[in-house]
Design an enzyme around this catalytic site. Structure first.
Site, PDB file in Angstrom:
ATOM      1  N   LYS A 288     -12.946  -4.826  11.555  1.00  0.00           N
ATOM      2  CA  LYS A 288     -13.705  -3.952  10.649  1.00  0.00           C
ATOM      3  C   LYS A 288     -15.139  -3.774  11.141  1.00  0.00           C
ATOM      4  O   LYS A 288     -15.709  -2.686  11.034  1.00  0.00           O
ATOM      5  CB  LYS A 288     -13.681  -4.535   9.236  1.00  0.00           C
ATOM      6  CG  LYS A 288     -12.279  -4.508   8.615  1.00  0.00           C
ATOM      7  CD  LYS A 288     -12.206  -5.392   7.381  1.00  0.00           C
ATOM      8  CE  LYS A 288     -10.844  -5.293   6.700  1.00  0.00           C
ATOM      9  NZ  LYS A 288     -10.639  -6.323   5.678  1.00  0.00           N
TER      10      LYS A 288
ATOM     11  N   ALA B 124       9.297   6.253   5.987  1.00  0.00           N
ATOM     12  CA  ALA B 124       9.946   5.413   6.993  1.00  0.00           C
ATOM     13  C   ALA B 124       9.809   3.956   6.602  1.00  0.00           C
ATOM     14  O   ALA B 124       8.708   3.478   6.319  1.00  0.00           O
ATOM     15  CB  ALA B 124       9.305   5.651   8.359  1.00  0.00           C
TER      16      ALA B 124
ATOM     17  N   VAL C 121       0.840  -1.208   0.000  1.00  0.00           N
ATOM     18  CA  VAL C 121       0.000   0.000   0.000  1.00  0.00           C
ATOM     19  C   VAL C 121       0.875   1.258   0.000  1.00  0.00           C
ATOM     20  O   VAL C 121       0.658   2.185  -0.801  1.00  0.00           O
ATOM     21  CB  VAL C 121      -0.957   0.006   1.224  1.00  0.00           C
ATOM     22  CG1 VAL C 121      -1.764   1.301   1.266  1.00  0.00           C
ATOM     23  CG2 VAL C 121      -1.878  -1.205   1.181  1.00  0.00           C
TER      24      VAL C 121
ATOM     25  N   GLY D  24      -2.089 -16.431  -3.933  1.00  0.00           N
ATOM     26  CA  GLY D  24      -1.687 -15.201  -3.239  1.00  0.00           C
ATOM     27  C   GLY D  24      -2.844 -14.468  -2.575  1.00  0.00           C
ATOM     28  O   GLY D  24      -2.663 -13.372  -2.048  1.00  0.00           O
TER      29      GLY D  24
ATOM     30  N   GLU E 261     -10.324   5.834   6.154  1.00  0.00           N
ATOM     31  CA  GLU E 261     -11.201   5.187   5.160  1.00  0.00           C
ATOM     32  C   GLU E 261     -10.646   3.835   4.690  1.00  0.00           C
ATOM     33  O   GLU E 261     -11.404   2.887   4.441  1.00  0.00           O
ATOM     34  CB  GLU E 261     -11.383   6.116   3.954  1.00  0.00           C
ATOM     35  CG  GLU E 261     -12.339   5.629   2.897  1.00  0.00           C
ATOM     36  CD  GLU E 261     -13.784   5.545   3.406  1.00  0.00           C
ATOM     37  OE1 GLU E 261     -14.354   6.581   3.740  1.00  0.00           O
ATOM     38  OE2 GLU E 261     -14.325   4.424   3.463  1.00  0.00           O
TER      39      GLU E 261
ATOM     40  N   LYS F 278      -6.678  -1.005  10.864  1.00  0.00           N
ATOM     41  CA  LYS F 278      -7.951  -1.454  11.467  1.00  0.00           C
ATOM     42  C   LYS F 278      -7.766  -2.081  12.829  1.00  0.00           C
ATOM     43  O   LYS F 278      -8.581  -1.882  13.732  1.00  0.00           O
ATOM     44  CB  LYS F 278      -8.675  -2.417  10.542  1.00  0.00           C
ATOM     45  CG  LYS F 278      -7.861  -3.632  10.223  1.00  0.00           C
ATOM     46  CD  LYS F 278      -8.338  -4.355   9.003  1.00  0.00           C
ATOM     47  CE  LYS F 278      -7.253  -5.247   8.483  1.00  0.00           C
ATOM     48  NZ  LYS F 278      -6.487  -4.719   7.409  1.00  0.00           N
TER      49      LYS F 278
ATOM     50  N   GLU G   8      -2.717 -15.291   3.136  1.00  0.00           N
ATOM     51  CA  GLU G   8      -1.374 -15.151   3.696  1.00  0.00           C
ATOM     52  C   GLU G   8      -0.838 -16.538   4.083  1.00  0.00           C
ATOM     53  O   GLU G   8      -1.612 -17.489   4.246  1.00  0.00           O
ATOM     54  CB  GLU G   8      -1.443 -14.313   4.986  1.00  0.00           C
ATOM     55  CG  GLU G   8      -2.094 -12.973   4.826  1.00  0.00           C
ATOM     56  CD  GLU G   8      -1.158 -11.937   4.233  1.00  0.00           C
ATOM     57  OE1 GLU G   8       0.063 -12.136   4.297  1.00  0.00           O
ATOM     58  OE2 GLU G   8      -1.664 -10.949   3.691  1.00  0.00           O
TER      59      GLU G   8
HETATM   60  N1  HSE Z   1      -6.787  -9.486   4.434  1.00  0.00           N
HETATM   61  C1  HSE Z   1      -7.891  -8.657   4.097  1.00  0.00           C
HETATM   62  C2  HSE Z   1      -8.825  -9.392   3.170  1.00  0.00           C
HETATM   63  C3  HSE Z   1      -7.500  -7.384   3.425  1.00  0.00           C
HETATM   64  O1  HSE Z   1      -8.605 -10.544   2.821  1.00  0.00           O
HETATM   65  O2  HSE Z   1      -9.829  -8.809   2.808  1.00  0.00           O
HETATM   66  C4  HSE Z   1      -7.002  -6.353   4.349  1.00  0.00           C
HETATM   67  O3  HSE Z   1      -7.978  -5.942   5.239  1.00  0.00           O
END
Ligand code: HSE
Length: 440
Positions: A217, A51, A22, A199, A141, A117, A202
């Site tokens: 969230k 950073a 990001v 991908g 956001e 989040k 994770e």
């Molecule tokens: N890992 C989250 C998802 C995205 O699979 O939607 C980042 O919030």
């Protein structure tokens, strides 16, 4: 406050914390779209430093001057390294050091744009109090549903309405896995393997698969929707690890699809809120049923506006960076015009009710003996817990019957008690599938 350059142009000085997927995209857009961003904000957005933890990495994709990179994050935030900072963009994630850095930024007078989040859902109160104290903006956001403009509509566009319910698919990884299970009949493990290979998941998929990401969230959404402090710990959480191919098939048979839902809702009497994340069956006719693959969508039910649906990409570098940039432009505009954007609103201060007190419906599939009195025995368990049955369907297979029961809405604790009672019934061979049903 903005800085004025020698040429008389206003400048908003931006420090970027983090240059992952990001962060690199944020840097690239700041650089590539500089003229447009300046025209839109009335000030040049000057990236004064980025950073990073590992300075040696190839970050050429960000297309920025390598001299901008630093490992002295605290120095960058305080202004000691590159001079005063107007806005700190935090995209490193996690609780610490992000919280300390954000608080230091605000104490120094900088506004903050963050996608964090986990931190907002755990300790949003501390961040908001600091923003208030130092009279700076705190925008986030990108923290929920990536690119989808959702928090600002909740905070601003719907501020005159009364939100009753927010129902969302806010985790792309689990939505991808459930989509594959639905399309191919695969079990959870195989669909997860596929998501990992592509991908989408994770290496450690727990945050997504076990619902932690969605719960954070949900807490943020519930807080904004109901003007109440809700933390991740308040959110009832069940992941998708227990969803079986039989559940998905059973959903199919009754014209439903299984989704990991984030639900934030006002109690019927308006005196408490519920916040939960769990797999649920929703009818194929519901707008959320068509949200497939890694897409996110949030369905908002309001007293006056009625039903609204927000749909788009919930993750990924460019989509998330779009949300970050939108916040950055808003904050920069405030720096130019003076003042702040709308701050957090928790005036309603409603209690969060426990899951047991939530009203839901259940879908239950049972393998039972096929002989007289079985249906009556099963129905007696439902009646004993005060749960009303909406439909019962029976399928027969060689001396055995499969019963599919869908209930009317009832308290979750009564429904859970019913399932426990059914499991003890001698005529019930197996409770094959139990899942909540939403959106009917
Ligand atoms: N890992 C989250 C998802 C995205 O699979 O939607 C980042 O919030």
């Amino acid at each position: 406050m903005t800085t004025t350059t020698g040429a008389g142009h206003r400048q908003v000085r931006v420090a970027l914390l983090g240059c992952g997927v990001v962060g690199a995209e944020v840097a690239r857009l700041l650089n590539g779209n500089a003229a447009d961003l300046a025209a839109r904000t009335g000030a040049r957005l000057e990236l004064v430093g980025i950073a990073v933890r590992r300075p040696g990495r190839d970050r050429s994709a960000a297309g920025v001057d390598p001299a901008l990179f630093t490992t002295d994050t605290a120095g960058l935030v305080s202004g000691a390294l590159r001079g005063p900072v107007d806005v700190v963009v935090e995209v490193i994630g996690g609780i610490e050091p992000a919280r300390t850095l954000i608080l230091a930024a605000m104490a120094g007078g900088a506004s903050v744009v963050t996608a964090n989040k986990a931190l907002l859902a755990e300790d949003g109160a501390t961040l908001s109090a600091a923003a208030e104290k130092h009279q700076v903006d705190l925008y986030y956001e990108a923290a929920v549903a990536g690119a989808i403009p959702l928090l600002r509509p909740l905070r601003e566009s719907l501020a005159g309405d009364r939100v009753r319910r927010v129902l969302g698919i806010v985790n792309g990884t689990t939505n991808y896995i459930l989509t594959r299970m639905d399309e191919t009949g695969a079990g959870f493990a195989d669909a997860l393997d596929e998501a990992t290979a592509l991908g989408y998941a994770e290496a450690d998929p727990s945050a997504d698969v076990d619902g932690f990401d969605a719960a954070a969230k949900t807490a943020i959404l519930a807080g904004l929707a109901f003007h109440t402090r809700v933390t991740a710990a308040d959110v009832h959480r069940e992941g998708i690890g227990e969803v079986t191919a039989a559940d998905v098939a059973s959903a199919h048979e009754m014209g439903h699809v299984v989704k990991l839902l984030a639900v934030a809702e006002l109690a019927e009497d308006g005196r408490s809120v519920g916040a939960r994340v769990h797999p649920a069956m929703i009818p194929l006719t519901h707008p959320l049923a068509g949200v497939r693959e890694a897409y996110n969508a949030v369905f908002v039910e309001c007293e006056s506006a009625g039903q609204l649906m927000f749909y788009g990409r919930g993750a990924g570098g460019a989509p998330t960076a779009s949300a970050v940039l939108g916040d950055l432009v808003a904050v920069a505009r405030h720096r130019v015009s003076g003042g702040r954007g709308p701050a957090e609103s928790t005036y309603a201060d409603l209690p969060v009710h426990p899951m047991g007190q939530t009203t839901t419906r259940y879908h239950i599939r049972l393998d039972v003996d096929d002989r007289p009195g079985v249906l009556a025995a099963v129905a007696t368990v439902f009646a004993g817990h005060g749960v009303s049955i909406q439909t019962v369907r029976q399928e027969e297979r060689a001396g055995q019957a499969s019963l599919v029961v869908v209930t009317h809405a009832a308290r979750d604790e009564a429904l859970a008690g019913t399932v426990a009672g059914l499991r003890q019934l001698a005529v019930v061979d197996e409770v094959v599938s139990v899942m909540r049903v939403e959106g009917m």
